[in-house]
Design an enzyme around this catalytic site. Structure first.
Site, PDB file in Angstrom:
ATOM      1  N   HIS A  67      -5.183  32.899   7.993  1.00 13.47           N
ATOM      2  CA  HIS A  67      -5.191  31.855   9.028  1.00 13.47           C
ATOM      3  C   HIS A  67      -5.241  30.472   8.383  1.00 13.47           C
ATOM      4  O   HIS A  67      -6.311  29.965   8.060  1.00 13.47           O
ATOM      5  CB  HIS A  67      -6.390  32.054   9.966  1.00 13.47           C
ATOM      6  CG  HIS A  67      -6.334  31.229  11.213  1.00 13.47           C
ATOM      7  ND1 HIS A  67      -6.872  31.645  12.411  1.00 13.47           N
ATOM      8  CD2 HIS A  67      -5.801  30.013  11.466  1.00 13.47           C
ATOM      9  CE1 HIS A  67      -6.675  30.713  13.339  1.00 13.47           C
ATOM     10  NE2 HIS A  67      -6.027  29.703  12.778  1.00 13.47           N
ATOM     11  N   HIS A  69      -3.100  26.386   8.328  1.00 10.49           N
ATOM     12  CA  HIS A  69      -2.135  25.477   8.953  1.00 10.49           C
ATOM     13  C   HIS A  69      -1.540  24.646   7.834  1.00 10.49           C
ATOM     14  O   HIS A  69      -2.276  23.944   7.135  1.00 10.49           O
ATOM     15  CB  HIS A  69      -2.824  24.577   9.983  1.00 10.49           C
ATOM     16  CG  HIS A  69      -3.559  25.358  11.034  1.00 10.49           C
ATOM     17  ND1 HIS A  69      -4.836  25.812  10.838  1.00 10.49           N
ATOM     18  CD2 HIS A  69      -3.174  25.782  12.259  1.00 10.49           C
ATOM     19  CE1 HIS A  69      -5.216  26.492  11.918  1.00 10.49           C
ATOM     20  NE2 HIS A  69      -4.235  26.490  12.795  1.00 10.49           N
ATOM     21  N   LEU A  70      -0.238  24.745   7.644  1.00 11.89           N
ATOM     22  CA  LEU A  70       0.380  24.075   6.493  1.00 11.89           C
ATOM     23  C   LEU A  70       1.156  22.826   6.891  1.00 11.89           C
ATOM     24  O   LEU A  70       1.681  22.125   6.025  1.00 11.89           O
ATOM     25  CB  LEU A  70       1.263  25.055   5.720  1.00 11.89           C
ATOM     26  CG  LEU A  70       0.506  26.258   5.111  1.00 11.89           C
ATOM     27  CD1 LEU A  70       1.446  27.131   4.299  1.00 11.89           C
ATOM     28  CD2 LEU A  70      -0.677  25.815   4.257  1.00 11.89           C
ATOM     29  N   ARG A  71       1.249  22.538   8.175  1.00 13.46           N
ATOM     30  CA  ARG A  71       1.729  21.231   8.686  1.00 13.46           C
ATOM     31  C   ARG A  71       3.208  20.951   8.475  1.00 13.46           C
ATOM     32  O   ARG A  71       3.700  19.938   8.962  1.00 13.46           O
ATOM     33  CB  ARG A  71       0.925  20.074   8.090  1.00 13.46           C
ATOM     34  CG  ARG A  71      -0.587  20.200   8.206  1.00 13.46           C
ATOM     35  CD  ARG A  71      -1.049  20.328   9.627  1.00 13.46           C
ATOM     36  NE  ARG A  71      -2.501  20.215   9.756  1.00 13.46           N
ATOM     37  CZ  ARG A  71      -3.186  20.707  10.780  1.00 13.46           C
ATOM     38  NH1 ARG A  71      -2.552  21.325  11.783  1.00 13.46           N
ATOM     39  NH2 ARG A  71      -4.490  20.562  10.841  1.00 13.46           N
ATOM     40  N   HIS A 239     -10.817  33.371  14.500  1.00 13.55           N
ATOM     41  CA  HIS A 239     -12.018  32.542  14.287  1.00 13.55           C
ATOM     42  C   HIS A 239     -13.143  32.724  15.319  1.00 13.55           C
ATOM     43  O   HIS A 239     -13.458  31.821  16.087  1.00 13.55           O
ATOM     44  CB  HIS A 239     -11.672  31.065  14.154  1.00 13.55           C
ATOM     45  CG  HIS A 239     -10.685  30.521  15.143  1.00 13.55           C
ATOM     46  ND1 HIS A 239     -10.798  30.730  16.490  1.00 13.55           N
ATOM     47  CD2 HIS A 239      -9.563  29.786  14.963  1.00 13.55           C
ATOM     48  CE1 HIS A 239      -9.794  30.129  17.092  1.00 13.55           C
ATOM     49  NE2 HIS A 239      -9.029  29.561  16.199  1.00 13.55           N
ATOM     50  N   ASP A 312      -9.091  29.114   8.322  1.00 11.55           N
ATOM     51  CA  ASP A 312      -8.638  28.230   9.399  1.00 11.55           C
ATOM     52  C   ASP A 312      -8.336  26.846   8.817  1.00 11.55           C
ATOM     53  O   ASP A 312      -8.570  25.812   9.444  1.00 11.55           O
ATOM     54  CB  ASP A 312      -9.675  28.143  10.531  1.00 11.55           C
ATOM     55  CG  ASP A 312      -9.075  27.549  11.815  1.00 11.55           C
ATOM     56  OD1 ASP A 312      -7.851  27.335  11.853  1.00 11.55           O
ATOM     57  OD2 ASP A 312      -9.841  27.294  12.760  1.00 11.55           O
ATOM     58  N   HIS A 316      -6.121  17.368   7.388  1.00 12.47           N
ATOM     59  CA  HIS A 316      -5.790  16.145   8.126  1.00 12.47           C
ATOM     60  C   HIS A 316      -5.826  14.963   7.175  1.00 12.47           C
ATOM     61  O   HIS A 316      -6.529  14.983   6.165  1.00 12.47           O
ATOM     62  CB  HIS A 316      -6.800  15.900   9.251  1.00 12.47           C
ATOM     63  CG  HIS A 316      -6.656  16.834  10.399  1.00 12.47           C
ATOM     64  ND1 HIS A 316      -5.545  16.852  11.218  1.00 12.47           N
ATOM     65  CD2 HIS A 316      -7.463  17.817  10.860  1.00 12.47           C
ATOM     66  CE1 HIS A 316      -5.694  17.789  12.138  1.00 12.47           C
ATOM     67  NE2 HIS A 316      -6.848  18.400  11.938  1.00 12.47           N
TER      68      HIS A 316
END
Lengths: 435, 308
Positions: A67, A69-71, A239, A312, A316
């Protein structure tokens, strides 16, 4: 080129191995695990073998984070597939799955193929895209699951835009199951959580921040368990953060349902009490919960209710976090602290080291049906070497991830991945390792 | 005692001694506002910026008058005319203001914690003039000053706060302040307006107005925000006023010498009947406004090193 890794404590939960042994890899595959491979190697073609002495280290199947997030595409200022994969190998992960909440959303084969291509170009960790359940993750129309699977998607999820329409979720579970694709559910009733900033309880009350009640998660966990039961399919709960969710999943598993679940290090490490300074690095969804929830998450990990530990990873930019709490983005950059935070569970006696490694290797591999997470002869040579004692202090400036948004900055840690091998190639070697 | 705080962000952080110093200083400033020439040179050459990201008439005016009576230069920036609409972040706004070397920045913001963020960024003194549903410290201080004047003390009094506690920064600051000063605080409101675990703040809460105001020395009514109706936390103003409006009938449950307070602006006939709001036997609402100027003068004075 052959590599012989010798002297380490090998922990491979997939084969129930926990012993000091040697392991030989060649041509990107594991060829042999056993005692005294060094002697036999030396007698033969010693010159062609790179020997790595790993006394005192723990050697495990390459860790898997299902899990992240690679954007990319769309928000490359936060992270790229390359920078995320670099952070992954630095954190000890050889394989990562990435959520579809890119811009545009990964809801069709061209995006999935793009992600795969970028991962190949980066040539660091294995990257497994997760496709969206619904077009644009808008919750109305199913995406082309078959196409997504052929393009390389390993699971389906609408990530942080949970499928509120129970009928759509039902059909997604049925259709995906027939294709052998797991559905990952971010459980959040968005009516109950609307406008929420943090866990609802005493601390949200005194901070004057709108609460996200634990039932906003639990109501959807219950719904998805019921849907999986009714449709005789599998659902994976993302999660898990609350005591009630752990209880629901535990009961469902007892009844023999095909439910799997994950949690993330911040849910067993931090509570909502820490939010009193309005530190936006602690803003995450689901939110940090109460001390009772943290205890329940640990119990869920210990008794097997929670199968996997994930990061997760939600990188940012500074500008997304240096804002009023209400306006700051949710998420923690987690790839480079996950293993060290999880090792605390071993020292606390919550999990044995083999149990922990299982939740970070073979278990997620099985959930995603990846031929990974094992050191069996013939398997891809994905290997993580951990120095379980190494003391270090988290410094976000040293993160490979573009996301420096970690609430663990400055924390004193013990234990770290020092060598990460993917497909037989060294992709990360920590400075402390003498090789 | 020396008052060496950089900012006033909330009542939660203040000690009893600090509250006493502020109230005593404010009392000494009361007289200035009664003079024919209502101005002293105390803060001459100091600059105060009122940075209001949320509409406010009373609080902003009160701060402005407080500054001017102490001879400070006061500048008002409101969200509608500021750079916020151009997409500038609070941090950028703060750094720009800091570069102009003001002495005090007074901030009101709809986001809880915004003054705390500002305080970590700039070297100037920050006064929280209300942040979201979190705190409104100057309101609680002027409320305590009013109660103290009318009742001669704070300790031992029973104070009932009635209304939308969940969304009220006034309630939170008063709960902290009154509890620190030894008063008993009880709350009342519909269950949907009582936030989770509020009793852990050391208060009792009731869903019936009558239960809370029984034998109260002070009854503090909170303003009902009409837009909350959309969130379904109450069905209608009609029903609310039938059960939570302080009127000539239910006020009799309080002590005979009870005072009635309201942070304003009041919704006549919704949370308070005009008969009560305008009856000087009960209502101290305009005394509160009067004390507001003195309390804000005191804080501006103390934060600029006035008592060193």
């Amino acid at each position: 080129m052959k590599i012989l890794l010798t002297g380490a404590r090998i922990i491979d939960p997939s084969q129930k191995i926990d012993a000091v042994m040697d392991i030989m890899i060649a041509d990107g595959k594991i060829c042999q695990t056993g005692l005294d491979l060094l002697k036999s190697a030396k007698s033969k073609d010693a010159a062609k073998i790179k020997i790595m002495e790993l006394g005192g280290m723990v050697l495990t199947p390459g860790l898997i984070d299902m899990h992240t997030h690679l954007r990319e595409p769309g928000q490359e200022y936060k992270e790229t597939i390359s920078s995320g994969a670099q952070a992954a190998v630095a954190g000890g992960f050889t394989s990562i799955a990435c959520m579809p909440n890119t811009d545009p959303i990964n809801d069709n084969r061209s995006i999935t193929e793009f992600m795969k291509r970028k991962a190949v170009e980066a040539s660091l960790a294995n990257v497994y895209p997760i496709g969206a359940i619904s077009k644009d993750s808008a919750g109305h129309h199913l995406t082309e699951f078959w196409d997504l699977k052929e393009a390389g998607a390993v699971a389906l999820s609408d990530d942080g835009k949970p499928v509120m329409d129970a009928a759509l979720m039902r059909h997604a579970l049925e259709y995906a199951y027939s294709l052998g694709l797991p559905v990952i559910s971010h459980c959040e009733d968005t009516n109950l959580s609307a406008g929420g900033q943090m866990n609802e309880g005493y601390y949200s009350t005194i901070l004057g921040l709108r609460g996200i009640p634990s039932i906003s998660e639990e109501a959807m966990v219950a719904r998805d368990i019921l849907l999986a039961e009714f449709t005789k399919t599998h659902v994976h709960i993302a999660h898990v953060s609350t005591k009630g969710s752990v209880r629901l999943i535990r009961e469902a598993k007892k009844r023999g349902l095909k439910i799997t679940a994950e949690t993330a290090p911040h849910y067993f490490t931090l509570t909502d009490e820490t939010l009193q300074t309005y530190n936006t690095r602690l803003k995450v969804n689901p939110p940090l919960r109460s001390a009772a929830d943290v205890t329940a998450i640990k119990e869920g990990l210990a008794d097997g209710t929670l199968d996997a530990i994930v990061t997760d990873h939600a990188p940012h930019a500074r500008t997304d976090k240096e804002l009023e709490f209400e306006y700051a983005s949710n998420g923690i950059s987690g790839l480079e602290t996950s293993l060290s935070l999880s090792l605390r569970l071993v020292r606390e006696g919550v999990l044995s080291l083999p149990e922990l490694i299982a939740k970070m290797s073979i278990n997620p591999a099985q959930i995603l049906r990846l031929p990974k997470g094992t050191l069996e002869a013939g398997a891809d040579a994905d290997i993580t070497v951990i120095d379980p004692q190494l003391p270090w202090i988290v410094d976000v400036k040293t993160f490979y991830s573009k996301g420096k948004n970690s609430p663990f900055h400055g924390w004193e840690m013990q234990g770290k991945a020092v060598l990460t091998i993917v497909g037989g190639e060294i992709k990360y070697a920590g400075p402390s390792l003498n090789i | 005692m020396k008052f060496d705080r950089k900012d006033i962000l909330g009542i939660k952080d203040l000690s009893v001694d600090e509250i006493n110093v502020i109230l005593e200083t404010a009392e000494s400033f009361l007289e200035i506002s009664t003079r024919e020439i209502k101005k002293v040179p105390t803060l001459r050459g100091k600059t105060i910026i009122n940075l209001f990201f949320e509409a406010s008439t009373r609080t902003r005016t009160s701060f402005e008058i407080a500054g001017k009576r102490l001879s400070a230069d006061t500048i008002n920036i409101s969200a509608s005319t500021s750079s916020v609409v151009k997409g500038e972040t609070l941090i950028d706004t703060a750094r720009n203001l800091e570069a102009m070397n003001p002495d005090v920045i007074v901030i009101r913001h709809s986001a809880a914690g915004a003054p705390h963020l500002l305080a970590t960024l700039v070297k100037q003194a920050i006064i929280n003039a209300g942040d979201g549903a979190h705190e409104h410290p100057t309101q609680a201080l002027l409320d305590m000053m009013t109660i103290k004047e009318k009742k001669g003390k704070l300790a031992g009094l029973k104070v009932a706060i009635v209304g939308d506690i969940a969304h009220s920064r006034v309630a939170r600051s008063n709960i902290y302040g009154l509890a620190k000063m030894g008063a008993e605080v009880v709350l009342a409101g519909p269950a949907t307006m009582l936030p989770r675990d509020i009793e852990q703040m050391g208060v009792k809460s009731y869903t019936k107005l009558e239960d809370a105001i029984c034998d109260a020395d002070v009854v503090m009514m909170l303003r009902i925000q009409l837009e909350r109706q959309k969130q379904n936390i109450f069905p209608s103003l009609r029903e609310y006023s039938q059960h939570y409006c302080l009127n000539t009938r239910n006020i009799k449950l309080a002590r005979p010498d009870a005072i009635v307070m309201h942070p304003g602006p009041i919704n006549r006939g919704v949370e308070i009947s005009p008969d009560i709001a305008d009856d000087p036997a009960y209502s101290v609402i305009l005394d509160q406004v009067n004390k507001g100027v003195a309390v804000r003068m005191a804080l501006l004075y103390l934060l600029t090193g006035g008592n060193e």
